[in-house]
Design a protein around this motif. Structure first.
Motif, mmCIF file in Angstrom:
data_model
loop_
_atom_site.group_PDB
_atom_site.id
_atom_site.type_symbol
_atom_site.label_atom_id
_atom_site.label_comp_id
_atom_site.label_asym_id
_atom_site.label_seq_id
_atom_site.Cartn_x
_atom_site.Cartn_y
_atom_site.Cartn_z
ATOM 1 N N GLU A 1 -1.647 13.131 1.195
ATOM 2 C CA GLU A 1 -2.658 12.851 2.387
ATOM 3 C C GLU A 1 -1.784 12.009 3.005
ATOM 4 O O GLU A 1 -1.519 12.173 4.327
ATOM 5 C CB GLU A 1 -3.965 12.209 2.290
ATOM 6 C CG GLU A 1 -4.678 12.097 3.494
ATOM 7 C CD GLU A 1 -6.064 11.361 3.134
ATOM 8 O OE1 GLU A 1 -6.575 11.296 4.227
ATOM 9 O OE2 GLU A 1 -6.308 11.586 2.039
ATOM 10 N N GLN A 2 -0.843 10.957 2.506
ATOM 11 C CA GLN A 2 0.023 10.274 3.330
ATOM 12 C C GLN A 2 1.357 11.028 3.782
ATOM 13 O O GLN A 2 1.674 10.622 4.939
ATOM 14 C CB GLN A 2 0.530 9.014 2.233
ATOM 15 C CG GLN A 2 -0.059 8.075 1.759
ATOM 16 C CD GLN A 2 0.229 7.108 0.760
ATOM 17 O OE1 GLN A 2 1.207 7.627 0.183
ATOM 18 N NE2 GLN A 2 -0.284 6.270 0.397
ATOM 19 N N LYS B 1 -0.162 12.725 6.820
ATOM 20 C CA LYS B 1 -0.154 11.745 8.058
ATOM 21 C C LYS B 1 1.168 11.169 8.531
ATOM 22 O O LYS B 1 1.102 11.250 9.896
ATOM 23 C CB LYS B 1 -1.044 10.565 7.376
ATOM 24 C CG LYS B 1 -2.590 10.512 7.060
ATOM 25 C CD LYS B 1 -3.448 11.380 8.388
ATOM 26 C CE LYS B 1 -4.934 11.479 7.954
ATOM 27 N NZ LYS B 1 -5.603 11.897 9.118
ATOM 28 N N LYS B 2 2.131 11.367 7.730
ATOM 29 C CA LYS B 2 3.411 10.817 8.395
ATOM 30 C C LYS B 2 3.947 12.094 9.087
ATOM 31 O O LYS B 2 4.501 11.964 10.123
ATOM 32 C CB LYS B 2 4.286 10.653 7.064
ATOM 33 C CG LYS B 2 4.046 9.348 6.442
ATOM 34 C CD LYS B 2 5.042 9.019 5.252
ATOM 35 C CE LYS B 2 4.761 7.741 4.731
ATOM 36 N NZ LYS B 2 6.012 7.558 3.639
ATOM 37 N N ARG C 1 -2.543 4.879 13.199
ATOM 38 C CA ARG C 1 -2.050 4.135 12.114
ATOM 39 C C ARG C 1 -3.313 3.389 11.469
ATOM 40 O O ARG C 1 -3.261 3.096 10.291
ATOM 41 C CB ARG C 1 -1.183 3.030 12.884
ATOM 42 C CG ARG C 1 -0.579 1.942 11.952
ATOM 43 C CD ARG C 1 0.373 1.092 12.514
ATOM 44 N NE ARG C 1 1.563 1.664 12.897
ATOM 45 C CZ ARG C 1 1.984 2.070 14.221
ATOM 46 N NH1 ARG C 1 0.843 1.524 15.095
ATOM 47 N NH2 ARG C 1 2.926 2.596 14.814
ATOM 48 N N LYS D 1 -7.967 4.621 5.452
ATOM 49 C CA LYS D 1 -8.030 5.699 4.292
ATOM 50 C C LYS D 1 -7.236 5.069 3.014
ATOM 51 O O LYS D 1 -7.777 5.307 1.885
ATOM 52 C CB LYS D 1 -7.577 6.993 4.861
ATOM 53 C CG LYS D 1 -8.434 7.724 5.679
ATOM 54 C CD LYS D 1 -8.054 9.221 6.190
ATOM 55 C CE LYS D 1 -8.921 9.691 7.203
ATOM 56 N NZ LYS D 1 -8.534 11.144 7.313
ATOM 57 N N LEU D 2 -5.925 4.642 3.410
ATOM 58 C CA LEU D 2 -5.113 4.113 2.400
ATOM 59 C C LEU D 2 -6.072 3.019 1.604
ATOM 60 O O LEU D 2 -5.856 2.778 0.403
ATOM 61 C CB LEU D 2 -3.802 3.369 3.042
ATOM 62 C CG LEU D 2 -2.801 3.193 1.766
ATOM 63 C CD1 LEU D 2 -2.428 4.254 0.811
ATOM 64 C CD2 LEU D 2 -1.551 2.632 2.557
ATOM 65 N N LYS E 1 -8.498 4.457 -0.648
ATOM 66 C CA LYS E 1 -8.134 4.968 -1.723
ATOM 67 C C LYS E 1 -7.509 3.924 -2.820
ATOM 68 O O LYS E 1 -7.932 3.992 -4.004
ATOM 69 C CB LYS E 1 -6.796 5.732 -1.380
ATOM 70 C CG LYS E 1 -7.048 6.985 -0.441
ATOM 71 C CD LYS E 1 -8.105 7.783 -1.234
ATOM 72 C CE LYS E 1 -8.195 9.063 -0.317
ATOM 73 N NZ LYS E 1 -9.066 10.326 -1.296
ATOM 74 N N ILE F 1 -3.629 11.354 -2.504
ATOM 75 C CA ILE F 1 -3.452 10.011 -1.768
ATOM 76 C C ILE F 1 -1.889 10.317 -1.326
ATOM 77 O O ILE F 1 -1.709 10.275 0.023
ATOM 78 C CB ILE F 1 -3.423 8.649 -2.313
ATOM 79 C CG1 ILE F 1 -4.907 8.325 -2.481
ATOM 80 C CG2 ILE F 1 -2.988 7.681 -1.532
ATOM 81 C CD1 ILE F 1 -5.170 7.038 -3.394
ATOM 82 N N GLU F 2 -0.906 10.613 -2.059
ATOM 83 C CA GLU F 2 0.231 10.858 -1.670
ATOM 84 C C GLU F 2 0.436 12.037 -0.999
ATOM 85 O O GLU F 2 1.108 11.952 0.239
ATOM 86 C CB GLU F 2 1.327 11.112 -2.943
ATOM 87 C CG GLU F 2 1.280 9.836 -3.742
ATOM 88 C CD GLU F 2 2.330 9.834 -4.928
ATOM 89 O OE1 GLU F 2 2.465 11.235 -5.264
ATOM 90 O OE2 GLU F 2 2.468 9.168 -5.857
ATOM 91 N N TYR G 1 -5.125 5.731 9.210
ATOM 92 C CA TYR G 1 -4.041 5.865 7.932
ATOM 93 C C TYR G 1 -4.452 4.656 7.004
ATOM 94 O O TYR G 1 -4.526 4.757 5.816
ATOM 95 C CB TYR G 1 -2.804 6.222 8.240
ATOM 96 C CG TYR G 1 -1.775 5.954 7.179
ATOM 97 C CD1 TYR G 1 -1.771 7.116 6.107
ATOM 98 C CD2 TYR G 1 -1.111 4.885 6.733
ATOM 99 C CE1 TYR G 1 -0.752 7.321 5.255
ATOM 100 C CE2 TYR G 1 -0.166 4.916 5.987
ATOM 101 C CZ TYR G 1 -0.120 5.767 5.096
ATOM 102 O OH TYR G 1 0.853 6.045 3.983
ATOM 103 N N GLU G 2 -4.445 3.495 7.564
ATOM 104 C CA GLU G 2 -4.585 2.050 6.884
ATOM 105 C C GLU G 2 -5.913 2.060 6.084
ATOM 106 O O GLU G 2 -6.037 1.479 4.979
ATOM 107 C CB GLU G 2 -4.299 0.943 7.902
ATOM 108 C CG GLU G 2 -2.797 0.826 8.147
ATOM 109 C CD GLU G 2 -2.551 -0.432 9.115
ATOM 110 O OE1 GLU G 2 -3.430 -0.781 9.585
ATOM 111 O OE2 GLU G 2 -1.300 -0.631 9.371
#
Length: 431
Positions: A83-84, A87-88, A160, A166-167, A170, A80-81, A163-164
């Motif tokens: 992928e974050q 994405k960023k 965004r 997927k977050l 997770k 997750i980190e 991303y939200e």
């Protein structure tokens, strides 16, 4: 007669067969009781060791699975980190590209404005038509810039939202694995805890529990009942283990929360009334308790041979107790044979005593009748002797009478009777 030598003084003395048999039986019974006690102690020790070993193996296996799940959770967090960060980076790159396009459009706009000013200064009157076209181009460029800005905003908002989402997915996955860590994915959706345990057992019944009995406890003669009773038998039909199961589940929305220890006393009562060796509480109560989430919990310090487990340990618990009891099956069979032999001896002695009692009774009755018959014979003999004496007495009288008859003569008849004497004399003259 048997000779026996005293082990202390060395004196040799003789005893009859019954005394010798009594001494042998006393020694044999003492040695036999000692052997049984030794085997029972050994059996209990081996069984406790097997249970402790099984518990340690189960805890080790559970800790290994738990560490594996923690590693999976850590890996998911790392993914997750990663992928974050990706994405960023993508969002930053998209924003930079959008800024470049805006700067490019602004540069084009400035160039067009400069061209427009230059054209105005050179030929304002002659270039009216051309100026109108430039203004149209400027308007179109402004519209294109706004459109590009709107598309960039939409794209940024879409990124965004993705991303939200997927977050959030997770986070749900992490929450699921946290719940899995406590309940180990027991599949309670659409089925009760009892149904789940019954399905799990029936799935393995044809292969692992061919001689086993596992049914609901429907006997309420004593006023209460457990949920399920498990019994297992050897090939010869000897029962070597029995377990009383109680299943407890509680919804998260329940206002009054129960504790596992609230059910220990009733479970122990049901176990004793149904004559089961072990008692096991399969529970989802107290889901946040580290004690009950750590594995198999032994509460034998409060109630003998009682355990508390989560549903994922239902089959392993049966297997552990069953395997431990299998080690003692041979001893139980030997004890059963010995008990049967003792029962046979007791039955033989009882039959012999019964025969002796009946024989003694029949002998007594026969003896009484024989004595009575002898008494009757004696009476008959006495009566016959009296009859004999009477007959002998009659014979004497008859003999005397006969003698008297023989002694009777004419002379005696006519003696002292002149008339008769005269008559007999006349008869003699006529002759």
């Amino acid at each position: 007669m048997q000779e026996i030598k005293c082990p202390k003084c060395g004196e040799v003395f003789q005893v009859d067969e019954s005394g010798y048999a009594a001494i042998v039986k006393q020694v044999r019974d003492k040695e036999f009781s000692k052997e049984i006690q030794t085997r029972e102690t050994q059996f209990e020790t081996e069984k406790e060791s097997a249970v402790q070993l099984a518990k340690l193996e189960a805890e080790k296996e559970f800790n290994e699975k738990l560490n594996k799940k923690d590693a999976e959770i850590a890996k998911l967090k790392s993914d997750i980190e990663t992928e974050q960060l990706a994405k960023k980076s993508e969002l930053t790159e998209t924003t930079a590209q959008k800024d470049k396009e805006i700067e490019k459009l602004k540069s084009q706009l400035e160039a067009y404005e400069k061209d427009k000013e230059l054209a105005v200064t050179k030929a304002l009157s002659a270039k009216d038509k051309e100026l109108t076209e430039k203004e149209k181009q400027i308007i179109e460029l402004n519209g294109q810039i706004k459109t590009n800005e709107k598309e960039s905003e939409l794209k940024e908002q879409s990124l965004r939202e993705q991303y939200e989402e997927k977050l959030k997915a997770k986070d749900e996955t992490i929450a699921y694995y946290k719940d899995l860590k406590a309940k180990q994915s027991t599949k309670m959706i659409g089925e009760s805890l009892e149904q789940h345990c019954e399905i799990e057992f029936n799935r393995l019944r044809p292969t692992a529990f061919q001689h086993s009995y596992f049914e609901k406890d429907n006997d309420i003669k004593t006023g209460s009942k457990g949920d399920y009773i498990y019994r297992d038998f050897g090939p010869d039909g000897t029962e070597f283990i029995s377990i009383m199961f109680e299943m407890k589940n509680e919804a998260d929305t329940t206002s009054t929360k129960k504790k596992n220890e609230d059910f220990f006393k009733e479970l122990d009562k049901d176990r004793n009334e149904k004559k089961c060796e072990y008692a096991v509480l399969v529970s989802l109560l107290e889901p946040d308790s580290e004690l009950y989430n750590s594995g198999i919990v032994d509460v034998s310090h409060r109630y003998s041979k009682m355990y508390v487990i989560r549903p994922q340990f239902f089959i392993p618990m049966i297997t552990l107790l069953r395997n431990a009891a299998l080690n003692s099956l041979q001893y139980q069979q030997e004890l059963a044979v010995i008990r049967n032999q003792n029962i046979d001896i007791s039955n033989f002695e009882a039959s012999m005593n019964e025969f002796k009692d009946k024989f003694s009774r029949d002998y007594r009755l026969a003896s009484e009748k024989f004595q009575k018959a002898i008494e009757e014979i004696d009476k008959t003999i006495d009566h016959l002797q009296k009859t004999k004496a009477a007959l002998i007495s009659s014979e004497d009288h008859l003999r005397l009478a006969n003698k008297k008859a023989e002694d009777l003569s004419i002379k005696r008849l006519t003696k002292n009777n002149p008339t008769m004497a005269a008559k007999f004399a006349e008869l003699e003259d006529k002759k």
